[in-house]
Write an enzyme that holds these catalytic residues in place. Sequence first.
Site, short mmCIF file in Angstrom:
data_model
loop_
_atom_site.label_atom_id
_atom_site.label_comp_id
_atom_site.label_asym_id
_atom_site.label_seq_id
_atom_site.Cartn_x
_atom_site.Cartn_y
_atom_site.Cartn_z
N CYS A 333 0.82 -1.20 0.00
CA CYS A 333 0.00 0.00 0.00
C CYS A 333 0.87 1.27 0.00
O CYS A 333 1.51 1.56 -0.99
CB CYS A 333 -1.00 -0.03 1.16
SG CYS A 333 -2.37 1.14 0.95
N HIS A 446 -3.65 -5.41 1.19
CA HIS A 446 -3.34 -5.72 2.59
C HIS A 446 -3.73 -7.17 2.87
O HIS A 446 -4.68 -7.71 2.30
CB HIS A 446 -4.15 -4.81 3.52
CG HIS A 446 -3.73 -3.38 3.49
ND1 HIS A 446 -2.58 -2.93 4.08
CD2 HIS A 446 -4.33 -2.29 2.94
CE1 HIS A 446 -2.48 -1.62 3.91
NE2 HIS A 446 -3.53 -1.21 3.22
#
Length: 510
Positions: A333, A446
């Site tokens: 991310c 994630h």
Amino acid sequence: MAKYIMLQGTSSHVGKSIIATALCRIFFQERRRVVPFKAQNMALNSYVTKDGKEMGRAQVAQAEAAGMDPQADMNPVLLKPTGDCCSQVIIDGRSVGNMSAKDYHKGYSLTAFSAAKSALARLDKEFEVIVIEGAGSPAEINLKEHDIVNMRVAKYAKSPVLLIADIDRGGSLAALVGTLDLLDETERALVKGLVINKFRGDETLLAPAVRFLEQKTGKPVLGIIPFIDHLGIDDEDSVSLEEKKGDVRSAALKLAVIQVPKISNFTDFDSLAQEPDVSLYYVNQIDELGQPDLILLPGSKNTMEDMIWLNKSGLGKAIAEHVTMGRPVVGICGGYQMLGGEICDPDHTESSLSRVNGLGLLSLTTTFAKEKMTSQVMAICTELPFLGQIITDNTLQGYEIHMGHTVCNNAEERHPIAVTKHVGNICRDISSTARADGLVWGTYIHGIFDNNNFRRAILNCLRLKKGMEPRSLSRDFSAEKQKNYDRLADVVRTHLDMKALRQIMERGIV
């Protein structure tokens, strides 16, 4: 109407979340319809529900312990710090913008409380037992007027309260007595029992302290919970990282996580840390880095400012040198964005800055937008090059939380991890990029290392690089978490007076 119990603490990080998790598991094991609730969470660790809403990780663990899917009603207000005295405010799982601490506490918090009341009302209709968690301490005089997570919730829900202190940090007796003394009479009346947490040693040695507390406060001590090592349950916030920094055991593989100041979703790496051949440690100074086999760049709530910090600290240069020496780096991310060449924020969505240079290890440009992407995803990995090996996996799951749109400026770089299904908001961004030599790759997903076969494939590539034989899959991360919830429940059930607790819940606050 549900039965309530609320856990408040003498300070942050005394174990409220973990004991709430234990109670959720205990009631679940008793086949009661139990649900966790925390009106307001301040944390950089967040999660995306099946319907694309964002919530704090602590209530996710509690929901898992309660045998149910997480939902935003369990944490209707989430504050994600973006910088000094400023947070992104998330109501009912959706961002409503950034606010200063003053603007939120002096103006918006009581508006946010209406969302908390509505969420609690919905849960009350559906469940038998509601385990409520407070935040920090209910005795912070400067915050009480605008508090929407401690005594205001207890009063509204008419919930009895257990007050918890952490004996491991010292001063627990004074903390319990002092906290009660700072509460007003109606608030003290809501506290129906005291709990001493994280005790090490012979419990009988605490008998004089227990007698003192009960005589001094007029409140029963319902339990002395022992310190539980290697619990293996998701941590709520970065306070716990200080405990993990020294937890570097001797293992075949050394993995370093760069602890940027605004680190978020560091639970992405918990499954790696639990592997027997892995030593995973957190680094925020260059002299702590050493020579790891893999560097991991985590998510960030303020990618641009963390990128500046990375260069000022010298760790940015060290990461580049690490790659030059033939050792890999992986970004998740915000860490993925930092691996690129440029990060832009023309609307100042995340920062007062308009542009910063990234590490330049991937040919990416990321531009922040006002709309946040939140979605659970299913994905496939097709031919990810990594240390001379090729990794494939057709069954990846995870979730995305980001505000940046990323484009690749080099046709030779690959995009091996592709999302096949979004549950929530649709994302059109590339989900991963990898250099052709396999030394640098990143993804927006994630929880990617929670996928058992993918995690083991990555670790086996590192083993082969070091001349070691690959290992077969030895751990199912999801199954291990369920065992950890059971172990936690067993410990708390043994050391907490559950009979007295049930009586307190049955009587309520009268």
